[in-house]
Design a protein around this motif. Structure first.
Motif, PDB file in Angstrom:
ATOM      1  N   UNK A 269       0.819  -1.210   0.000  1.00  0.00           N
ATOM      2  CA  UNK A 269       0.000   0.000   0.000  1.00  0.00           C
ATOM      3  C   UNK A 269       0.853   1.261   0.000  1.00  0.00           C
ATOM      4  N   UNK A 270       1.983   1.240   0.746  1.00  0.00           N
ATOM      5  CA  UNK A 270       2.874   2.402   0.770  1.00  0.00           C
ATOM      6  C   UNK A 270       3.479   2.644  -0.608  1.00  0.00           C
ATOM      7  N   UNK A 271       3.885   1.583  -1.280  1.00  0.00           N
ATOM      8  CA  UNK A 271       4.433   1.699  -2.630  1.00  0.00           C
ATOM      9  C   UNK A 271       3.383   2.258  -3.579  1.00  0.00           C
ATOM     10  N   UNK A 272       2.163   1.766  -3.475  1.00  0.00           N
ATOM     11  CA  UNK A 272       1.093   2.217  -4.364  1.00  0.00           C
ATOM     12  C   UNK A 272       0.818   3.715  -4.180  1.00  0.00           C
ATOM     13  N   UNK A 273       0.784   4.172  -2.934  1.00  0.00           N
ATOM     14  CA  UNK A 273       0.515   5.585  -2.663  1.00  0.00           C
ATOM     15  C   UNK A 273       1.633   6.469  -3.205  1.00  0.00           C
ATOM     16  N   UNK A 274       2.886   6.077  -2.969  1.00  0.00           N
ATOM     17  CA  UNK A 274       4.009   6.897  -3.431  1.00  0.00           C
ATOM     18  C   UNK A 274       4.077   6.907  -4.960  1.00  0.00           C
ATOM     19  N   UNK A 275       3.944   5.721  -5.569  1.00  0.00           N
ATOM     20  CA  UNK A 275       4.127   5.611  -7.020  1.00  0.00           C
ATOM     21  C   UNK A 275       2.955   6.166  -7.815  1.00  0.00           C
ATOM     22  N   UNK A 276       1.751   6.004  -7.311  1.00  0.00           N
ATOM     23  CA  UNK A 276       0.573   6.317  -8.117  1.00  0.00           C
ATOM     24  C   UNK A 276      -0.242   7.519  -7.643  1.00  0.00           C
ATOM     25  N   UNK A 277       0.134   8.078  -6.504  1.00  0.00           N
ATOM     26  CA  UNK A 277      -0.547   9.280  -6.031  1.00  0.00           C
ATOM     27  C   UNK A 277       0.432  10.446  -5.848  1.00  0.00           C
ATOM     28  N   UNK A 278       1.431  10.253  -4.999  1.00  0.00           N
ATOM     29  CA  UNK A 278       2.338  11.367  -4.705  1.00  0.00           C
ATOM     30  C   UNK A 278       3.236  11.738  -5.883  1.00  0.00           C
ATOM     31  N   UNK A 279       3.959  10.775  -6.447  1.00  0.00           N
ATOM     32  CA  UNK A 279       4.924  11.106  -7.497  1.00  0.00           C
ATOM     33  C   UNK A 279       4.273  11.693  -8.756  1.00  0.00           C
ATOM     34  N   UNK A 280       3.111  11.170  -9.231  1.00  0.00           N
ATOM     35  CA  UNK A 280       2.468  11.833 -10.376  1.00  0.00           C
ATOM     36  C   UNK A 280       2.086  13.278 -10.078  1.00  0.00           C
TER      37      UNK A 280
END
Length: 350
Positions: A269-280
């Motif tokens: 879940x942490x990877x998903x949030x960073x990769x698909x929410x924060x970084x974009x």
């Protein structure tokens, strides 16, 4: 980490610098040790009041002693990350004053405290009132973002991070924060309460109940202890515990998936949030700093980063999700890094 840990990052003329992280689970002070070095004190952010058996005076017990001796009435006043109402503010003030008094924090000090990136202006003002209204910080009191303070020790012994462009991810108990920094300036600060250490604790409670087929019910404090003492991404070993049964007798049980599966789910879940929410969002708002930051190590801090192997697995899965090599670095002791970084900033101010 022990309650008293000395480091040697400060010169003698910086002895009035104090770093504070008043956290939902633990509060950390980074203060002068009186010998030209530094010492850190980490205590549970909770208190209990009791009546003196002789004088009848109300007294305050805080930290681990309060949690162990008065589990029926101990108060964790920052469960949501910040003081939310008048009662929690009053509790936080009593707690913080008791902590600084117990550790002889000098009043004539410059205090820097870490503030979480939470969209809660009233709560942040309450935290400010607790610390800035205390007996310490007579020289100066300032606040800086927790994700910045925590990242500073990840990049070396000084304050090099202040002059860099980088991304910091704070894997905390009540929020997960991510932010890019450009020479100390916040870019696209992000936080979520859906991926947290507290949520892992709740899942451990449910997983242990399921793993024992409903025979064992643990509380969240016990779940947190299981996570902190036994959590290990690569080298986890099943462990046993014993509970008393209603009506007498005890029941010994083994915990296996009950700790590992919630931690594994947290990493995903942490990877998903960073990769698909924060970084974009960062790329959309600040493309050049985004490109610079991803070419440099990303800092991971906070209590969840203390679990052995978690930072390495986060790096591996984030690289896979982004389809590019990403390096993730972490302070030697992520749980106290925010107070360490805050103390370094305070030293610069002094």
């Amino acid at each position: 980490m022990s309650d008293d840990e000395s480091t040697d990052i400060n010169e003698s003329d910086e002895s009035a610098a104090v770093g504070v992280k008043l956290g939902s689970t633990r509060t950390v002070l980074d203060i002068p040790d009186g010998r030209g070095g530094r010492e850190r004190h980490s205590v549970l952010t909770c208190l209990a009041t009791y009546e003196d058996a002789i004088t009848g005076e109300e007294k305050v017990l805080f930290g681990e002693e309060a949690a162990v001796e008065y589990p029926d009435r101990v108060r964790f006043m920052l469960r949501s990350g910040l003081p939310e109402d008048d009662d929690s503010v009053a509790d936080a003030e009593r707690f913080f004053e008791a902590v600084v008094d117990a550790h002889d924090v000098p009043e004539d000090s410059a205090v820097v405290y870490a503030v979480p990136t939470i969209d809660n202006e009233a709560g942040v003002e309450n935290l400010k009132s607790v610390i800035e209204g205390s007996s310490i910080g007579e020289v100066e009191t300032r606040s800086y973002p927790e994700s910045l303070c925590g990242a500073i020790p990840a990049y070396g012994d000084g304050l090099d991070a202040i002059d860099e462009v980088f991304v910091s991810v704070n894997l905390g108990s009540t929020t997960m924060e991510a932010c890019a920094y450009r020479r100390g300036e916040q870019l696209s600060p992000f936080s979520t309460g859906s991926v947290t250490g507290n949520e892992v604790d709740r899942r451990i409670v449910a997983a242990v109940e399921e793993e024992t087929q409903g025979r064992v019910h643990i509380d969240r404090t016990t779940a947190r202890e299981y996570k902190e003492q036994h959590g290990d991404v690569y080298d986890f070993e099943p462990f046993t515990d014993v509970v008393q049964q209603p009506g007498g007798g005890s029941h010994e049980f083994t915990v296996d998936r009950g700790v590992q599966e919630p931690i594994d789910r947290y990493i995903d879940e942490a990877v998903d949030v960073v990769a698909n929410e924060f970084l974009p969002e960062l790329a959309n708002d600040h493309m050049k700093p985004y490109q610079l930051a991803l070419g440099r190590p990303l800092a991971a801090t906070g209590g969840m980063a203390c679990i052995p192997g978690l930072v390495e697995e986060f790096e591996k899965r984030l690289s896979e999700e982004l389809d590019r090599d990403v390096e993730v670095v972490s302070p030697e002791e992520p749980a106290v890094a925010a107070a360490d970084g805050a103390a370094r900033i305070a030293s610069r101010l002094v």
